[in-house]
Write a protein that holds these residues in place. Structure first.
Motif, PDB file in Angstrom:
ATOM      1  N   PHE A   1     -36.997  59.261  12.956  1.00 30.72           N
ATOM      2  CA  PHE A   1     -37.116  59.671  14.363  1.00 30.72           C
ATOM      3  C   PHE A   1     -38.129  58.786  15.107  1.00 30.72           C
ATOM      4  N   MET A   2     -37.979  57.486  14.971  1.00 33.66           N
ATOM      5  CA  MET A   2     -38.921  56.568  15.597  1.00 33.66           C
ATOM      6  C   MET A   2     -38.849  56.638  17.134  1.00 33.66           C
ATOM      7  N   GLU A   3     -37.647  56.703  17.669  1.00 33.60           N
ATOM      8  CA  GLU A   3     -37.504  56.777  19.137  1.00 33.60           C
ATOM      9  C   GLU A   3     -38.094  58.076  19.673  1.00 33.60           C
ATOM     10  N   GLU A   4     -37.849  59.180  18.970  1.00 29.95           N
ATOM     11  CA  GLU A   4     -38.392  60.468  19.397  1.00 29.95           C
ATOM     12  C   GLU A   4     -39.919  60.461  19.347  1.00 29.95           C
ATOM     13  N   LYS A   5     -40.487  59.798  18.342  1.00 28.47           N
ATOM     14  CA  LYS A   5     -41.944  59.693  18.248  1.00 28.47           C
ATOM     15  C   LYS A   5     -42.515  58.961  19.464  1.00 28.47           C
ATOM     16  N   ALA A   6     -41.870  57.851  19.852  1.00 25.50           N
ATOM     17  CA  ALA A   6     -42.347  57.086  21.005  1.00 25.50           C
ATOM     18  C   ALA A   6     -42.216  57.897  22.294  1.00 25.50           C
ATOM     19  N   ASN A   7     -41.100  58.608  22.429  1.00 30.41           N
ATOM     20  CA  ASN A   7     -40.902  59.422  23.635  1.00 30.41           C
ATOM     21  C   ASN A   7     -41.916  60.560  23.711  1.00 30.41           C
ATOM     22  N   LEU A   8     -42.188  61.202  22.578  1.00 29.61           N
ATOM     23  CA  LEU A   8     -43.160  62.293  22.557  1.00 29.61           C
ATOM     24  C   LEU A   8     -44.548  61.786  22.929  1.00 29.61           C
ATOM     25  N   ARG A   9     -44.919  60.650  22.381  1.00 29.19           N
ATOM     26  CA  ARG A   9     -46.241  60.087  22.674  1.00 29.19           C
ATOM     27  C   ARG A   9     -46.365  59.734  24.157  1.00 29.19           C
ATOM     28  N   ALA A  10     -45.301  59.199  24.753  1.00 27.94           N
ATOM     29  CA  ALA A  10     -45.330  58.808  26.163  1.00 27.94           C
ATOM     30  C   ALA A  10     -45.408  60.025  27.079  1.00 27.94           C
TER      31      ALA A  10
ATOM     32  N   GLY B   1     -32.938  79.999  22.165  1.00 31.79           N
ATOM     33  CA  GLY B   1     -31.585  80.478  21.903  1.00 31.79           C
ATOM     34  C   GLY B   1     -31.613  81.831  21.223  1.00 31.79           C
ATOM     35  N   LYS B   2     -30.944  81.927  20.083  1.00 34.98           N
ATOM     36  CA  LYS B   2     -30.875  83.191  19.352  1.00 34.98           C
ATOM     37  C   LYS B   2     -31.928  83.311  18.266  1.00 34.98           C
ATOM     38  N   VAL B   3     -32.693  82.250  18.044  1.00 35.25           N
ATOM     39  CA  VAL B   3     -33.686  82.268  16.968  1.00 35.25           C
ATOM     40  C   VAL B   3     -35.077  82.059  17.549  1.00 35.25           C
ATOM     41  N   THR B   4     -36.070  82.430  16.750  1.00 38.11           N
ATOM     42  CA  THR B   4     -37.469  82.209  17.099  1.00 38.11           C
ATOM     43  C   THR B   4     -38.036  81.187  16.129  1.00 38.11           C
ATOM     44  N   SER B   5     -38.681  80.147  16.679  1.00 40.96           N
ATOM     45  CA  SER B   5     -39.137  79.056  15.811  1.00 40.96           C
ATOM     46  C   SER B   5     -40.504  78.567  16.256  1.00 40.96           C
ATOM     47  N   ALA B   6     -41.197  77.942  15.324  1.00 37.31           N
ATOM     48  CA  ALA B   6     -42.482  77.300  15.577  1.00 37.31           C
ATOM     49  C   ALA B   6     -42.508  76.000  14.787  1.00 37.31           C
ATOM     50  N   GLY B   7     -43.136  74.963  15.362  1.00 40.27           N
ATOM     51  CA  GLY B   7     -43.133  73.663  14.696  1.00 40.27           C
ATOM     52  C   GLY B   7     -44.499  73.016  14.687  1.00 40.27           C
ATOM     53  N   MET B   8     -44.760  72.241  13.633  1.00 40.86           N
ATOM     54  CA  MET B   8     -45.961  71.427  13.510  1.00 40.86           C
ATOM     55  C   MET B   8     -45.529  69.990  13.273  1.00 40.86           C
ATOM     56  N   TYR B   9     -46.234  69.052  13.946  1.00 38.97           N
ATOM     57  CA  TYR B   9     -45.820  67.650  13.899  1.00 38.97           C
ATOM     58  C   TYR B   9     -46.993  66.802  13.392  1.00 38.97           C
ATOM     59  N   PHE B  10     -46.747  66.109  12.288  1.00 36.03           N
ATOM     60  CA  PHE B  10     -47.746  65.222  11.698  1.00 36.03           C
ATOM     61  C   PHE B  10     -47.182  63.805  11.782  1.00 36.03           C
ATOM     62  N   LEU B  11     -47.532  63.089  12.869  1.00 37.57           N
ATOM     63  CA  LEU B  11     -46.894  61.809  13.193  1.00 37.57           C
ATOM     64  C   LEU B  11     -47.867  60.641  13.138  1.00 37.57           C
ATOM     65  N   CYS B  12     -49.027  60.845  12.560  1.00 31.73           N
ATOM     66  CA  CYS B  12     -50.038  59.795  12.393  1.00 31.73           C
ATOM     67  C   CYS B  12     -50.637  59.326  13.721  1.00 31.73           C
ATOM     68  N   PHE B  13     -50.471  60.091  14.782  1.00 32.44           N
ATOM     69  CA  PHE B  13     -51.185  59.871  16.042  1.00 32.44           C
ATOM     70  C   PHE B  13     -51.431  61.252  16.655  1.00 32.44           C
ATOM     71  N   PRO B  14     -52.411  61.374  17.536  1.00 28.06           N
ATOM     72  CA  PRO B  14     -52.740  62.702  18.072  1.00 28.06           C
ATOM     73  C   PRO B  14     -51.553  63.335  18.794  1.00 28.06           C
ATOM     74  N   VAL B  15     -51.194  64.513  18.364  1.00 29.77           N
ATOM     75  CA  VAL B  15     -50.172  65.311  19.049  1.00 29.77           C
ATOM     76  C   VAL B  15     -50.851  66.562  19.605  1.00 29.77           C
ATOM     77  N   TYR B  16     -50.189  67.202  20.551  1.00 25.21           N
ATOM     78  CA  TYR B  16     -50.819  68.306  21.285  1.00 25.21           C
ATOM     79  C   TYR B  16     -50.002  69.579  21.126  1.00 25.21           C
ATOM     80  N   ARG B  17     -50.704  70.668  21.234  1.00 29.57           N
ATOM     81  CA  ARG B  17     -50.082  71.987  21.239  1.00 29.57           C
ATOM     82  C   ARG B  17     -50.455  72.694  22.533  1.00 29.57           C
ATOM     83  N   LEU B  18     -49.576  73.566  23.016  1.00 34.51           N
ATOM     84  CA  LEU B  18     -49.795  74.274  24.279  1.00 34.51           C
ATOM     85  C   LEU B  18     -50.059  75.745  23.990  1.00 34.51           C
ATOM     86  N   ASP B  19     -51.279  76.171  24.303  1.00 34.23           N
ATOM     87  CA  ASP B  19     -51.674  77.564  24.099  1.00 34.23           C
ATOM     88  C   ASP B  19     -51.327  78.353  25.363  1.00 34.23           C
ATOM     89  N   HIS B  20     -50.331  79.220  25.277  1.00 31.49           N
ATOM     90  CA  HIS B  20     -49.876  79.975  26.452  1.00 31.49           C
ATOM     91  C   HIS B  20     -50.802  81.133  26.801  1.00 31.49           C
TER      92      HIS B  20
END
Length: 224
Positions: free
Chosen positions: A105-114, A26-45
């Motif tokens: 955000f329990m539902e979002e965690k499950a969706n992200l993992r899937a 949108g109109k802003v620039t953002s970056a996020g880190m997620y610590f959800l107690c299971f392996p999460v992934y980042r995409l290096d462009h």
């Protein structure tokens, strides 16, 4: 800009543990880190951009190569150090760091993992598909080259056929013109031959003069 996370060393110093580049949303620039107690992934462009510069097809097949797991998946209780870096040294920028608890955000965690599990499976499929694609692409290139050669061969054969058809209309005209030029002398020669071969008939023979038996006396002694 980007978001940084530092580990605290025993000596009291800081070492860079995570780095997440920002993206414009949108109109802003953002970056996020997620610590959800299971392996999460980042995409290096950057991996995909390097591949795209070399080959457009490689940009597609290497698109998920930069999808790698983060080194840290959870934060222990205590103090943590985050930072922000910018790539514009001539203009200052304002920023804010926001921390959220993942418990609501329990539902979002499950969706992200899937969905990240599906992305990993898709990366394996794309790797196999690339091998098949390269083989078919090679065959397609060969078939395209053969297509052009066969089309050229057909056009050449049809051209030769048209020339042969044209010779049936052009050649007889030349032969007939040559015959017409020789027709006069040939007729004259034929007529001369007919005259020579023709035997005189009874009517054409000259009539002999008939002489009657008249006895004339000639005195040889007297000169005429």
């Amino acid at each position: 800009m980007g978001l940084l996370y530092f580990d605290q060393e025993e000596s009291g110093g800081l070492s860079l543990a995570l780095q997440e580049d920002s993206a414009k949303t949108g109109k802003v620039t953002s970056a996020g880190m997620y610590f959800l107690c299971f392996p999460v992934y980042r995409l290096d462009h950057t991996v995909n951009s390097i591949a795209a510069a070399k080959d457009a097809d490689a940009a597609f097949f290497k698109k998920l190569d930069g999808f790698q797991p983060c080194e840290i998946s959870e934060l222990k209780a205590g103090n943590h150090v985050f930072g922000v870096y910018g790539d514009n040294f001539f203009k200052s920028a304002s920023y804010s760091i926001e921390a959220l608890c993942a418990a609501p955000f329990m539902e979002e965690k499950a969706n992200l993992r899937a969905v990240e599990a599906e992305i990993l499976g898709k990366r394996v499929e794309i790797s196999k598909f690339e091998t098949e694609y390269r083989e078919v692409l090679t065959q397609f290139t060969e078939m395209t080259s053969r297509y052009a050669q066969e089309m050229q061969a057909i056009d050449e054969l049809l051209r030769q056929r048209n020339e042969i058809h044209a010779s049936y209309t052009i050649a007889p005209m030349k032969r007939s013109s040559s015959k017409s030029r020789n027709k006069g002398p040939f007729r004259e020669t034929r007529e001369d031959a007919q005259v020579r071969d023709k035997k005189p008939s009874m009517r054409d023979r000259p009539k002999k003069k008939k002489w009657f038996n008249i006895h004339l006396k000639v005195d040889k002694r007297k000169p005429c």
